[in-house]
Motif scaffolding. Sequence first.
Motif, PDB file in Angstrom:
ATOM      1  N   GLY A 294       1.255  -1.849   0.007  1.00  0.00           N
ATOM      2  CA  GLY A 294      -0.106   0.111   0.187  1.00  0.00           C
ATOM      3  C   GLY A 294       1.034   1.656  -0.299  1.00  0.00           C
ATOM      4  O   GLY A 294       1.757   1.730  -0.830  1.00  0.00           O
ATOM      5  N   ASP A 295       1.245   2.373   0.957  1.00  0.00           N
ATOM      6  CA  ASP A 295       1.318   3.024   1.187  1.00  0.00           C
ATOM      7  C   ASP A 295       2.531   3.434   1.819  1.00  0.00           C
ATOM      8  O   ASP A 295       3.055   4.177   2.922  1.00  0.00           O
ATOM      9  CB  ASP A 295       0.916   4.965   1.385  1.00  0.00           C
ATOM     10  CG  ASP A 295       0.048   4.199   2.935  1.00  0.00           C
ATOM     11  OD1 ASP A 295       0.728   3.304   3.492  1.00  0.00           O
ATOM     12  OD2 ASP A 295      -0.582   5.170   3.475  1.00  0.00           O
ATOM     13  N   HIS A 296       2.988   2.196   2.119  1.00  0.00           N
ATOM     14  CA  HIS A 296       4.241   1.605   3.064  1.00  0.00           C
ATOM     15  C   HIS A 296       5.564   1.480   1.945  1.00  0.00           C
ATOM     16  O   HIS A 296       4.610   0.250   1.730  1.00  0.00           O
ATOM     17  CB  HIS A 296       4.067   1.006   4.676  1.00  0.00           C
ATOM     18  CG  HIS A 296       3.052   2.214   5.013  1.00  0.00           C
ATOM     19  ND1 HIS A 296       1.734   2.201   5.653  1.00  0.00           N
ATOM     20  CD2 HIS A 296       3.542   3.202   6.614  1.00  0.00           C
ATOM     21  CE1 HIS A 296       1.376   2.893   6.252  1.00  0.00           C
ATOM     22  NE2 HIS A 296       2.368   3.353   6.937  1.00  0.00           N
ATOM     23  N   MET A 297       6.550   0.898   2.851  1.00  0.00           N
ATOM     24  CA  MET A 297       7.597   0.275   2.554  1.00  0.00           C
ATOM     25  C   MET A 297       7.961  -0.146   3.630  1.00  0.00           C
ATOM     26  O   MET A 297       9.004   0.384   5.407  1.00  0.00           O
ATOM     27  CB  MET A 297       8.629   0.938   1.595  1.00  0.00           C
ATOM     28  CG  MET A 297       9.723   0.578   1.000  1.00  0.00           C
ATOM     29  SD  MET A 297      11.168   0.967   0.452  1.00  0.00           S
ATOM     30  CE  MET A 297      10.199   0.462  -1.126  1.00  0.00           C
ATOM     31  N   TYR A 298       8.547  -1.472   3.969  1.00  0.00           N
ATOM     32  CA  TYR A 298       9.334  -2.113   4.986  1.00  0.00           C
ATOM     33  C   TYR A 298      10.039  -2.874   4.517  1.00  0.00           C
ATOM     34  O   TYR A 298      11.035  -3.527   3.594  1.00  0.00           O
ATOM     35  CB  TYR A 298       8.453  -2.863   5.358  1.00  0.00           C
ATOM     36  CG  TYR A 298       6.964  -2.772   6.516  1.00  0.00           C
ATOM     37  CD1 TYR A 298       6.923  -2.370   7.499  1.00  0.00           C
ATOM     38  CD2 TYR A 298       6.161  -2.528   5.252  1.00  0.00           C
ATOM     39  CE1 TYR A 298       5.455  -2.194   7.453  1.00  0.00           C
ATOM     40  CE2 TYR A 298       4.742  -2.830   5.828  1.00  0.00           C
ATOM     41  CZ  TYR A 298       4.303  -1.689   6.777  1.00  0.00           C
ATOM     42  OH  TYR A 298       3.708  -1.415   7.363  1.00  0.00           O
ATOM     43  N   VAL A 299      11.947  -2.691   5.188  1.00  0.00           N
ATOM     44  CA  VAL A 299      12.904  -3.056   4.791  1.00  0.00           C
ATOM     45  C   VAL A 299      13.825  -3.428   5.773  1.00  0.00           C
ATOM     46  O   VAL A 299      13.886  -2.492   7.301  1.00  0.00           O
ATOM     47  CB  VAL A 299      14.002  -1.101   4.358  1.00  0.00           C
ATOM     48  CG1 VAL A 299      15.313  -1.922   3.723  1.00  0.00           C
ATOM     49  CG2 VAL A 299      12.747  -0.689   3.532  1.00  0.00           C
ATOM     50  N   ALA A 300      14.032  -4.304   5.801  1.00  0.00           N
ATOM     51  CA  ALA A 300      14.817  -5.231   6.765  1.00  0.00           C
ATOM     52  C   ALA A 300      16.349  -4.619   5.824  1.00  0.00           C
ATOM     53  O   ALA A 300      17.060  -5.337   5.275  1.00  0.00           O
ATOM     54  CB  ALA A 300      14.716  -6.127   5.838  1.00  0.00           C
ATOM     55  N   ASN A 301      16.470  -4.511   7.325  1.00  0.00           N
ATOM     56  CA  ASN A 301      17.658  -3.721   7.302  1.00  0.00           C
ATOM     57  C   ASN A 301      19.194  -4.611   8.124  1.00  0.00           C
ATOM     58  O   ASN A 301      18.757  -4.183   9.494  1.00  0.00           O
ATOM     59  CB  ASN A 301      18.237  -1.795   7.762  1.00  0.00           C
ATOM     60  CG  ASN A 301      17.251  -1.948   7.295  1.00  0.00           C
ATOM     61  OD1 ASN A 301      17.757  -0.865   6.224  1.00  0.00           O
ATOM     62  ND2 ASN A 301      16.425  -0.198   7.632  1.00  0.00           N
ATOM     63  N   GLN A 302      19.602  -5.043   7.242  1.00  0.00           N
ATOM     64  CA  GLN A 302      20.520  -6.413   7.748  1.00  0.00           C
ATOM     65  C   GLN A 302      21.601  -6.139   8.982  1.00  0.00           C
ATOM     66  O   GLN A 302      21.687  -6.484  10.316  1.00  0.00           O
ATOM     67  CB  GLN A 302      20.757  -7.846   7.031  1.00  0.00           C
ATOM     68  CG  GLN A 302      21.586  -8.571   7.400  1.00  0.00           C
ATOM     69  CD  GLN A 302      22.325  -9.102   6.449  1.00  0.00           C
ATOM     70  OE1 GLN A 302      21.887  -9.189   5.286  1.00  0.00           O
ATOM     71  NE2 GLN A 302      23.033 -10.327   6.649  1.00  0.00           N
ATOM     72  N   ARG A 303      22.602  -5.300   8.891  1.00  0.00           N
ATOM     73  CA  ARG A 303      23.524  -4.860   9.677  1.00  0.00           C
ATOM     74  C   ARG A 303      22.792  -4.022  10.524  1.00  0.00           C
ATOM     75  O   ARG A 303      23.757  -3.374  11.819  1.00  0.00           O
ATOM     76  CB  ARG A 303      24.577  -4.354   8.566  1.00  0.00           C
ATOM     77  CG  ARG A 303      25.060  -5.156   8.041  1.00  0.00           C
ATOM     78  CD  ARG A 303      26.674  -4.993   7.964  1.00  0.00           C
ATOM     79  NE  ARG A 303      27.003  -6.217   6.458  1.00  0.00           N
ATOM     80  CZ  ARG A 303      27.718  -6.030   5.569  1.00  0.00           C
ATOM     81  NH1 ARG A 303      28.415  -4.368   5.503  1.00  0.00           N
ATOM     82  NH2 ARG A 303      28.083  -6.931   5.040  1.00  0.00           N
ATOM     83  N   SER A 304      21.504  -3.347  10.700  1.00  0.00           N
ATOM     84  CA  SER A 304      20.822  -2.145  11.642  1.00  0.00           C
ATOM     85  C   SER A 304      19.997  -2.834  12.908  1.00  0.00           C
ATOM     86  O   SER A 304      19.779  -3.145  13.946  1.00  0.00           O
ATOM     87  CB  SER A 304      20.203  -0.963  11.234  1.00  0.00           C
ATOM     88  OG  SER A 304      20.915  -0.204  11.335  1.00  0.00           O
ATOM     89  N   ASP A 305      19.975  -4.596  12.807  1.00  0.00           N
ATOM     90  CA  ASP A 305      19.216  -5.835  13.155  1.00  0.00           C
ATOM     91  C   ASP A 305      17.778  -5.308  14.134  1.00  0.00           C
ATOM     92  O   ASP A 305      17.487  -5.070  14.863  1.00  0.00           O
ATOM     93  CB  ASP A 305      19.832  -6.028  14.649  1.00  0.00           C
ATOM     94  CG  ASP A 305      20.971  -7.219  14.810  1.00  0.00           C
ATOM     95  OD1 ASP A 305      21.522  -7.424  13.497  1.00  0.00           O
ATOM     96  OD2 ASP A 305      22.042  -6.429  15.243  1.00  0.00           O
TER      97      ASP A 305
END
Length: 337
Positions: A294-305
């Motif tokens: 929808g109007d969101h994006m979810y980002v898996a930032n591996q090195r930020s846990d």
Amino acid sequence: MTSGYDVLYIGGYTPETGGSGAGLTVVRREEGGVLKALAETAAPGPSFLALHPRLPVLYAVLEREEGGVAAYSADPYGPGLLADAASGGSYPCHLAVDPTGSWLAVANYGDGTLAMYRLGSSGLFDGRPRIFPHQGHGPDPSRQAEPHAHQAVFGPGRALHVTDLGTDEVRRYLLGTEPDLHPEGPARLAPGSGPRHMVRHDGRWYVAGELDGMITVYDAEWREVGRVPASESSGPNHVSHIEMSADGRHLYVANRGPDTIAVFGMRDLEGAVPSRVAEVGSGGLWPRHFAVAGDHMYVANQRSDAVATLQINDGVPTPTGETFKVGSPSCVLAVAV
């Protein structure tokens, strides 16, 4: 719950696979954008996830030397293990279910093997997998000494396409009564590009090169028609995921190194190459994967846990500052409930 996509299944690396995650994590986006934990299910290195197109079954690769694949109940309050099996190769990194829900394709990065599992009426593995090994190499001896299957994408005409980072190819297969090699063989891409992920739109393929940091555009016959840098940054960039917006107006690319999400416009193409509209921070470090919901994006930032939430306005995502702490995330799926 404004977009309807408020449940996230998160996979990642666990201590036995070089990370710090617990396994499968499920969270829900609450009103106001806060991500709230719903459940955790222990699993060894579930680095990539996929859902059955019709059944409440969640699949995960288990990225270890003796590769595995597992099926779980897609229960947001606690995915339960339904079945597990060998991945048919080493260090599997991606899997996909065909649109009919009949076949599961598993890409094994370690030895480049593709495994195809027939799925039964319950969505579970039916018999032993069909194994497709591969041979070859690319010009980069440190990363391309052997095949490295990286992503499986089901396309038109009952065809399966598999990027091979090690051989600079898109390997092709046909799904008949049984899967088999495509009679035209693999499509050969730009040498040294290291194809990782790709997406198809309006008959063209957009391929993210992990090694050359480029987005290369190919027509339906896999002829190169244009290239554009995935990031404006001058430093090292290991491109990861690429995805098209639901309305087809924007192409999103995750850049590891500069830690950004690049946005390309698809409406007014100059030739076949999309134009960069924006490049924004990913909300963390080493964006390995993302989901547009929808109007969101979810980002898996591996090195930020952590998984970061970005708000999308007129096609451009912007970090909201909201993150969910989770060890070594490498994949996120957004599901409408």
